[in-house]
Motif scaffolding. Sequence first.
Motif, PDB file in Angstrom:
ATOM      1  N   MET A   1       0.837  -1.171   0.000  1.00  0.00           N
ATOM      2  CA  MET A   1       0.000   0.000   0.000  1.00  0.00           C
ATOM      3  C   MET A   1       0.888   1.242   0.000  1.00  0.00           C
ATOM      4  O   MET A   1       1.840   1.344   0.753  1.00  0.00           O
ATOM      5  CB  MET A   1      -0.888  -0.025   1.251  1.00  0.00           C
ATOM      6  N   ASN A   2       0.552   2.201  -0.840  1.00  0.00           N
ATOM      7  CA  ASN A   2       1.331   3.420  -0.989  1.00  0.00           C
ATOM      8  C   ASN A   2       0.661   4.540  -0.210  1.00  0.00           C
ATOM      9  O   ASN A   2      -0.380   5.049  -0.596  1.00  0.00           O
ATOM     10  CB  ASN A   2       1.445   3.771  -2.478  1.00  0.00           C
ATOM     11  N   VAL A   3       1.296   4.930   0.919  1.00  0.00           N
ATOM     12  CA  VAL A   3       0.739   5.973   1.776  1.00  0.00           C
ATOM     13  C   VAL A   3       1.356   7.304   1.352  1.00  0.00           C
ATOM     14  O   VAL A   3       2.575   7.436   1.263  1.00  0.00           O
ATOM     15  CB  VAL A   3       1.047   5.691   3.262  1.00  0.00           C
ATOM     16  N   THR A   4       0.525   8.298   1.106  1.00  0.00           N
ATOM     17  CA  THR A   4       1.016   9.604   0.674  1.00  0.00           C
ATOM     18  C   THR A   4       1.458  10.434   1.879  1.00  0.00           C
ATOM     19  O   THR A   4       1.084  10.158   3.021  1.00  0.00           O
ATOM     20  CB  THR A   4      -0.078  10.382  -0.078  1.00  0.00           C
ATOM     21  N   ASP A   5       2.229  11.470   1.578  1.00  0.00           N
ATOM     22  CA  ASP A   5       2.635  12.400   2.621  1.00  0.00           C
ATOM     23  C   ASP A   5       1.412  13.046   3.261  1.00  0.00           C
ATOM     24  O   ASP A   5       1.385  13.285   4.472  1.00  0.00           O
ATOM     25  CB  ASP A   5       3.534  13.508   2.039  1.00  0.00           C
ATOM     26  N   GLU A   6       0.412  13.312   2.450  1.00  0.00           N
ATOM     27  CA  GLU A   6      -0.800  13.954   2.962  1.00  0.00           C
ATOM     28  C   GLU A   6      -1.509  13.037   3.959  1.00  0.00           C
ATOM     29  O   GLU A   6      -1.986  13.498   5.005  1.00  0.00           O
ATOM     30  CB  GLU A   6      -1.729  14.333   1.807  1.00  0.00           C
ATOM     31  N   ASP A   7      -1.564  11.728   3.633  1.00  0.00           N
ATOM     32  CA  ASP A   7      -2.167  10.766   4.558  1.00  0.00           C
ATOM     33  C   ASP A   7      -1.384  10.717   5.872  1.00  0.00           C
ATOM     34  O   ASP A   7      -1.975  10.687   6.954  1.00  0.00           O
ATOM     35  CB  ASP A   7      -2.207   9.360   3.931  1.00  0.00           C
ATOM     36  N   LEU A   8      -0.052  10.708   5.749  1.00  0.00           N
ATOM     37  CA  LEU A   8       0.786  10.685   6.950  1.00  0.00           C
ATOM     38  C   LEU A   8       0.586  11.954   7.785  1.00  0.00           C
ATOM     39  O   LEU A   8       0.505  11.893   9.015  1.00  0.00           O
ATOM     40  CB  LEU A   8       2.263  10.543   6.573  1.00  0.00           C
ATOM     41  N   ALA A   9       0.513  13.101   7.127  1.00  0.00           N
ATOM     42  CA  ALA A   9       0.342  14.367   7.835  1.00  0.00           C
ATOM     43  C   ALA A   9      -0.986  14.396   8.575  1.00  0.00           C
ATOM     44  O   ALA A   9      -1.054  14.835   9.731  1.00  0.00           O
ATOM     45  CB  ALA A   9       0.428  15.534   6.864  1.00  0.00           C
ATOM     46  N   LEU A  10      -2.052  13.937   7.924  1.00  0.00           N
ATOM     47  CA  LEU A  10      -3.364  13.924   8.576  1.00  0.00           C
ATOM     48  C   LEU A  10      -3.371  12.951   9.758  1.00  0.00           C
ATOM     49  O   LEU A  10      -3.941  13.255  10.811  1.00  0.00           O
ATOM     50  CB  LEU A  10      -4.457  13.579   7.562  1.00  0.00           C
ATOM     51  N   ALA A  11      -2.731  11.786   9.592  1.00  0.00           N
ATOM     52  CA  ALA A  11      -2.650  10.824  10.695  1.00  0.00           C
ATOM     53  C   ALA A  11      -1.808  11.395  11.831  1.00  0.00           C
ATOM     54  O   ALA A  11      -2.162  11.260  13.014  1.00  0.00           O
ATOM     55  CB  ALA A  11      -2.069   9.496  10.196  1.00  0.00           C
ATOM     56  N   ALA A  12      -0.684  12.036  11.496  1.00  0.00           N
ATOM     57  CA  ALA A  12       0.180  12.633  12.512  1.00  0.00           C
ATOM     58  C   ALA A  12      -0.555  13.749  13.239  1.00  0.00           C
ATOM     59  O   ALA A  12      -0.410  13.908  14.459  1.00  0.00           O
ATOM     60  CB  ALA A  12       1.459  13.168  11.875  1.00  0.00           C
ATOM     61  N   ALA A  13      -1.351  14.515  12.514  1.00  0.00           N
ATOM     62  CA  ALA A  13      -2.141  15.583  13.136  1.00  0.00           C
ATOM     63  C   ALA A  13      -3.129  15.001  14.129  1.00  0.00           C
ATOM     64  O   ALA A  13      -3.462  15.643  15.129  1.00  0.00           O
ATOM     65  CB  ALA A  13      -2.889  16.389  12.065  1.00  0.00           C
ATOM     66  N   GLY A  14      -3.556  13.761  13.893  1.00  0.00           N
ATOM     67  CA  GLY A  14      -4.465  13.086  14.801  1.00  0.00           C
ATOM     68  C   GLY A  14      -3.761  12.418  15.965  1.00  0.00           C
ATOM     69  O   GLY A  14      -4.404  11.766  16.797  1.00  0.00           O
ATOM     70  N   GLY A  15      -2.430  12.536  16.023  1.00  0.00           N
ATOM     71  CA  GLY A  15      -1.683  11.993  17.159  1.00  0.00           C
ATOM     72  C   GLY A  15      -0.931  10.715  16.867  1.00  0.00           C
ATOM     73  O   GLY A  15      -0.361  10.111  17.776  1.00  0.00           O
ATOM     74  N   ASP A  16      -0.895  10.253  15.630  1.00  0.00           N
ATOM     75  CA  ASP A  16      -0.200   9.017  15.265  1.00  0.00           C
ATOM     76  C   ASP A  16       1.308   9.278  15.206  1.00  0.00           C
ATOM     77  O   ASP A  16       1.819   9.889  14.264  1.00  0.00           O
ATOM     78  CB  ASP A  16      -0.718   8.520  13.913  1.00  0.00           C
ATOM     79  N   ALA A  17       2.037   8.815  16.212  1.00  0.00           N
ATOM     80  CA  ALA A  17       3.483   9.057  16.313  1.00  0.00           C
ATOM     81  C   ALA A  17       4.246   8.362  15.193  1.00  0.00           C
ATOM     82  O   ALA A  17       5.233   8.906  14.677  1.00  0.00           O
ATOM     83  CB  ALA A  17       4.001   8.595  17.672  1.00  0.00           C
ATOM     84  N   ASP A  18       3.814   7.172  14.794  1.00  0.00           N
ATOM     85  CA  ASP A  18       4.488   6.452  13.708  1.00  0.00           C
ATOM     86  C   ASP A  18       4.341   7.218  12.392  1.00  0.00           C
ATOM     87  O   ASP A  18       5.283   7.293  11.599  1.00  0.00           O
ATOM     88  CB  ASP A  18       3.931   5.034  13.561  1.00  0.00           C
ATOM     89  N   ALA A  19       3.165   7.780  12.165  1.00  0.00           N
ATOM     90  CA  ALA A  19       2.940   8.564  10.952  1.00  0.00           C
ATOM     91  C   ALA A  19       3.825   9.817  10.969  1.00  0.00           C
ATOM     92  O   ALA A  19       4.390  10.200   9.940  1.00  0.00           O
ATOM     93  CB  ALA A  19       1.474   8.950  10.834  1.00  0.00           C
ATOM     94  N   PHE A  20       3.950  10.431  12.131  1.00  0.00           N
ATOM     95  CA  PHE A  20       4.802  11.615  12.254  1.00  0.00           C
ATOM     96  C   PHE A  20       6.256  11.261  11.949  1.00  0.00           C
ATOM     97  O   PHE A  20       6.933  11.963  11.192  1.00  0.00           O
ATOM     98  CB  PHE A  20       4.690  12.212  13.664  1.00  0.00           C
ATOM     99  N   GLU A  21       6.731  10.149  12.503  1.00  0.00           N
ATOM    100  CA  GLU A  21       8.102   9.712  12.253  1.00  0.00           C
ATOM    101  C   GLU A  21       8.318   9.424  10.770  1.00  0.00           C
ATOM    102  O   GLU A  21       9.324   9.849  10.189  1.00  0.00           O
ATOM    103  CB  GLU A  21       8.417   8.464  13.081  1.00  0.00           C
ATOM    104  N   ALA A  22       7.383   8.734  10.138  1.00  0.00           N
ATOM    105  CA  ALA A  22       7.505   8.419   8.711  1.00  0.00           C
ATOM    106  C   ALA A  22       7.503   9.701   7.877  1.00  0.00           C
ATOM    107  O   ALA A  22       8.275   9.825   6.908  1.00  0.00           O
ATOM    108  CB  ALA A  22       6.360   7.498   8.280  1.00  0.00           C
ATOM    109  N   LEU A  23       6.665  10.653   8.247  1.00  0.00           N
ATOM    110  CA  LEU A  23       6.593  11.928   7.529  1.00  0.00           C
ATOM    111  C   LEU A  23       7.928  12.666   7.630  1.00  0.00           C
ATOM    112  O   LEU A  23       8.437  13.206   6.637  1.00  0.00           O
ATOM    113  CB  LEU A  23       5.455  12.788   8.088  1.00  0.00           C
ATOM    114  N   LEU A  24       8.513  12.682   8.823  1.00  0.00           N
ATOM    115  CA  LEU A  24       9.808  13.335   9.005  1.00  0.00           C
ATOM    116  C   LEU A  24      10.909  12.632   8.225  1.00  0.00           C
ATOM    117  O   LEU A  24      11.752  13.290   7.599  1.00  0.00           O
ATOM    118  CB  LEU A  24      10.191  13.393  10.483  1.00  0.00           C
TER     119      LEU A  24
END
Length: 178
Positions: A1-24
């Motif tokens: 599955m291909n997760v976009t930066d936008e998906d990661l940013a929205l998940a990170a904004a919701g408090g998902d630490a793994d998404a924040f780390e992946a985005l960084l």
Amino acid sequence: MNVTDEDLALAAAGGDADAFEALLLRNYDRLFGLCFRLTGNRAEAEDLTQDICAALPSKLAGFRGEARVTTWLYRVALNAAVDRRRKASRYARAMEGWGDWELGRQSAIAEEQQDIAWLHAAMRHLSDTLRDTLVLVLEGLSHAEAADILGVPEGTVGWRVAEARKRLRELREKEEAQ
């Protein structure tokens, strides 16, 4: 599955630490490169990038997904760089004149120390009674207190102080005339 930066940013904004780390991880080098080009200095770019990364969790709450994450990150970085420049400019303006003030302060201290050194040397030319009386008064004692310590009338202390000042003034004038 291909997760976009936008998906990661929205998940990170919701408090998902793994998404924040992946985005960084995906965007850190790009963000640092922009900061380097904005500052022109590696150390400053590193500091700016770290400041941005530290502030990102709270800033992500404002990410609405209307723009690409990279565009949004660039805006965050540019704002941070502008804020940093403003702060540096305010600091520089606040520091203007500080060097002159400090030089003046140091000069005044040196002059005061010279005056004190001169006074100590000049007091050796006074008689013991004049010197003892002047020392007590210079120590902050009142004429009455000095008189009590010296065992003389208060008027005598006043005369001795006036006489000591007169002789010191004469000595200074004599030195300046030479």
